[in-house]
Motif scaffolding. Structure first.
Motif, PDB file in Angstrom:
ATOM      1  N   UNK A  90       1.062  -1.441   0.304  1.00 20.80           N
ATOM      2  CA  UNK A  90       0.128  -0.195   0.310  1.00 20.80           C
ATOM      3  C   UNK A  90       0.685   1.594  -0.007  1.00 20.80           C
ATOM      4  N   UNK A  91       1.684   1.476   1.262  1.00 22.12           N
ATOM      5  CA  UNK A  91       2.815   2.522   0.919  1.00 22.12           C
ATOM      6  C   UNK A  91       3.090   3.050  -0.304  1.00 22.12           C
ATOM      7  N   UNK A  92       4.164   1.543  -0.849  1.00 21.94           N
ATOM      8  CA  UNK A  92       4.616   1.899  -2.631  1.00 21.94           C
ATOM      9  C   UNK A  92       3.769   2.335  -2.955  1.00 21.94           C
ATOM     10  N   UNK A  93       2.270   1.701  -3.223  1.00 22.28           N
ATOM     11  CA  UNK A  93       1.270   2.068  -4.673  1.00 22.28           C
ATOM     12  C   UNK A  93       0.919   3.659  -4.293  1.00 22.28           C
ATOM     13  N   UNK A  94       1.166   4.004  -3.153  1.00 19.14           N
ATOM     14  CA  UNK A  94       0.678   5.760  -2.155  1.00 19.14           C
ATOM     15  C   UNK A  94       1.779   6.285  -3.254  1.00 19.14           C
ATOM     16  N   UNK A  95       2.880   6.262  -2.568  1.00 12.71           N
ATOM     17  CA  UNK A  95       4.309   7.020  -3.210  1.00 12.71           C
ATOM     18  C   UNK A  95       4.436   6.462  -4.625  1.00 12.71           C
ATOM     19  N   UNK A  96       3.793   6.077  -5.804  1.00 10.90           N
ATOM     20  CA  UNK A  96       3.387   5.957  -7.094  1.00 10.90           C
ATOM     21  C   UNK A  96       2.247   7.068  -7.142  1.00 10.90           C
ATOM     22  N   UNK A  97       1.539   6.952  -6.782  1.00  6.69           N
ATOM     23  CA  UNK A  97       0.115   7.573  -6.861  1.00  6.69           C
ATOM     24  C   UNK A  97       0.456   9.415  -6.479  1.00  6.69           C
ATOM     25  N   UNK A  98       1.047   9.519  -5.668  1.00  6.02           N
ATOM     26  CA  UNK A  98       1.807  10.897  -5.143  1.00  6.02           C
ATOM     27  C   UNK A  98       1.925  11.374  -6.487  1.00  6.02           C
ATOM     28  N   UNK A  99       2.865  11.136  -6.700  1.00  2.95           N
ATOM     29  CA  UNK A  99       4.247  11.191  -7.420  1.00  2.95           C
ATOM     30  C   UNK A  99       3.007  11.503  -9.460  1.00  2.95           C
ATOM     31  N   UNK A 100       2.438  10.436  -9.194  1.00  4.40           N
ATOM     32  CA  UNK A 100       1.383  10.699 -10.798  1.00  4.40           C
ATOM     33  C   UNK A 100       1.093  11.450 -11.231  1.00  4.40           C
ATOM     34  N   UNK A 101       0.474  12.667 -10.011  1.00  4.66           N
ATOM     35  CA  UNK A 101       0.154  13.514  -9.630  1.00  4.66           C
ATOM     36  C   UNK A 101       0.785  14.941  -9.729  1.00  4.66           C
ATOM     37  N   UNK A 102       1.987  14.458  -9.648  1.00  5.66           N
ATOM     38  CA  UNK A 102       3.059  15.712  -9.838  1.00  5.66           C
ATOM     39  C   UNK A 102       3.387  16.498  -8.596  1.00  5.66           C
ATOM     40  N   UNK A 103       3.186  15.231  -6.679  1.00  9.26           N
ATOM     41  CA  UNK A 103       3.331  15.847  -5.726  1.00  9.26           C
ATOM     42  C   UNK A 103       4.741  15.549  -5.665  1.00  9.26           C
ATOM     43  N   UNK A 104       5.364  15.934  -4.638  1.00 10.66           N
ATOM     44  CA  UNK A 104       6.569  15.529  -4.114  1.00 10.66           C
ATOM     45  C   UNK A 104       6.410  15.212  -2.914  1.00 10.66           C
ATOM     46  N   UNK A 105       6.863  14.017  -2.675  1.00  7.30           N
ATOM     47  CA  UNK A 105       7.459  13.046  -1.506  1.00  7.30           C
ATOM     48  C   UNK A 105       8.498  13.173  -0.931  1.00  7.30           C
ATOM     49  N   UNK A 144      -5.831  14.015   2.011  1.00  3.42           N
ATOM     50  CA  UNK A 144      -5.171  14.603   1.547  1.00  3.42           C
ATOM     51  C   UNK A 144      -5.414  15.899   1.967  1.00  3.42           C
ATOM     52  N   UNK A 145      -4.176  16.781   2.102  1.00  2.00           N
ATOM     53  CA  UNK A 145      -3.938  17.973   2.516  1.00  2.00           C
ATOM     54  C   UNK A 145      -3.223  18.588   1.626  1.00  2.00           C
ATOM     55  N   UNK A 146      -3.001  19.833   0.751  1.00  2.00           N
ATOM     56  CA  UNK A 146      -1.971  20.217   0.268  1.00  2.00           C
ATOM     57  C   UNK A 146      -2.248  21.652   0.474  1.00  2.00           C
ATOM     58  N   UNK A 147      -1.111  22.699   0.716  1.00  2.00           N
ATOM     59  CA  UNK A 147      -1.124  23.527   0.989  1.00  2.00           C
ATOM     60  C   UNK A 147      -0.859  24.280  -0.970  1.00  2.00           C
ATOM     61  N   UNK A 148      -0.784  25.968  -0.622  1.00  2.00           N
ATOM     62  CA  UNK A 148      -1.211  26.286  -2.043  1.00  2.00           C
ATOM     63  C   UNK A 148      -0.648  27.412  -2.202  1.00  2.00           C
ATOM     64  N   UNK A 149       0.656  27.038  -1.122  1.00  3.38           N
ATOM     65  CA  UNK A 149       1.643  28.319  -1.025  1.00  3.38           C
ATOM     66  C   UNK A 149       2.560  28.381  -2.708  1.00  3.38           C
ATOM     67  N   UNK A 150       2.942  27.543  -3.295  1.00  2.00           N
ATOM     68  CA  UNK A 150       3.546  27.922  -3.961  1.00  2.00           C
ATOM     69  C   UNK A 150       3.536  27.723  -5.532  1.00  2.00           C
ATOM     70  N   UNK A 151       1.721  27.361  -5.417  1.00  2.00           N
ATOM     71  CA  UNK A 151       1.125  27.283  -6.694  1.00  2.00           C
ATOM     72  C   UNK A 151      -0.498  26.773  -6.700  1.00  2.00           C
ATOM     73  N   UNK A 152      -0.977  26.850  -7.043  1.00  3.02           N
ATOM     74  CA  UNK A 152      -2.464  26.040  -7.127  1.00  3.02           C
ATOM     75  C   UNK A 152      -2.361  24.872  -7.244  1.00  3.02           C
ATOM     76  N   UNK A 153      -2.062  23.368  -5.766  1.00  6.84           N
ATOM     77  CA  UNK A 153      -2.355  22.320  -6.100  1.00  6.84           C
ATOM     78  C   UNK A 153      -3.502  21.273  -5.798  1.00  6.84           C
ATOM     79  N   UNK A 154      -4.820  22.352  -5.498  1.00  4.15           N
ATOM     80  CA  UNK A 154      -6.094  22.339  -5.862  1.00  4.15           C
ATOM     81  C   UNK A 154      -6.237  20.711  -6.692  1.00  4.15           C
ATOM     82  N   UNK A 155      -5.871  21.021  -8.025  1.00  2.00           N
ATOM     83  CA  UNK A 155      -6.361  19.524  -8.673  1.00  2.00           C
ATOM     84  C   UNK A 155      -5.536  18.512  -8.853  1.00  2.00           C
ATOM     85  N   UNK A 156      -3.970  18.143  -8.241  1.00  2.00           N
ATOM     86  CA  UNK A 156      -3.398  17.171  -8.041  1.00  2.00           C
ATOM     87  C   UNK A 156      -4.418  16.805  -6.891  1.00  2.00           C
ATOM     88  N   UNK A 157      -4.074  17.408  -6.051  1.00  2.25           N
ATOM     89  CA  UNK A 157      -5.409  16.637  -4.588  1.00  2.25           C
ATOM     90  C   UNK A 157      -6.311  16.407  -4.693  1.00  2.25           C
TER      91      UNK A 157
END
Length: 125
Positions: free
Chosen positions: A26-41, A85-98
């Motif tokens: 599950x953890x490895x898949x979560x990392x892949x899913x995060x990276x697939x939407x363009x968020x940074x682990x 899933x929580x994203x701050x939008x400090x450096x840009x709007x990450x809402x669509x990625x979330x």
């Protein structure tokens, strides 16, 4: 601190049982899913709980993001999952990625039904 906080409670998940009990998978898949939407682990912690008289132990999977975090908790005896899933939008709007990440999480578990919530956090600058 403007951001978007999404939650989902997933019920009667129809996925294979190991998605609810195997912390590494599950953890490895979560990392892949995060990276697939363009968020940074930036960190990760995956923990499997021991079995009880009620059945196999569940999993907590947490992925720390440069943008904030993703956290999952599974209850295999109930075939249930909570997703956060929580994203701050400090450096840009990450809402669509979330939203894309939450969509992937829900699809992974194939619930019969969900309760999803969205919370805009912080104030406009």
């Amino acid at each position: 601190m403007k951001g978007l906080h999404l939650t989902a409670d997933l019920y009667r998940c129809r996925c294979a049982a190991e998605w609810l009990t195997d912390a590494t998978q599950l953890g490895e898949w979560c990392v892949e899913a995060v990276e697939a939407v363009g968020l940074q682990v930036v960190g990760r912690l995956f923990h499997a709980f021991p079995a009880t008289e009620r059945g196999p132990g569940g999993v907590t999977a947490t992925v720390l993001l440069a943008e904030s975090h993703v956290c999952l908790h599974t209850w295999p005896e109930e075939r249930a999952v909570t997703c956060d899933v929580y994203v701050c939008n400090f450096s840009g709007d990450h809402s669509a990625k979330a939203r894309g990440l939450m969509f992937a999480l829900v699809n992974r578990f194939q619930p019969e039904w969900t309760e999803q919530r969205s919370l805009d956090r912080g104030e406009e600058a």
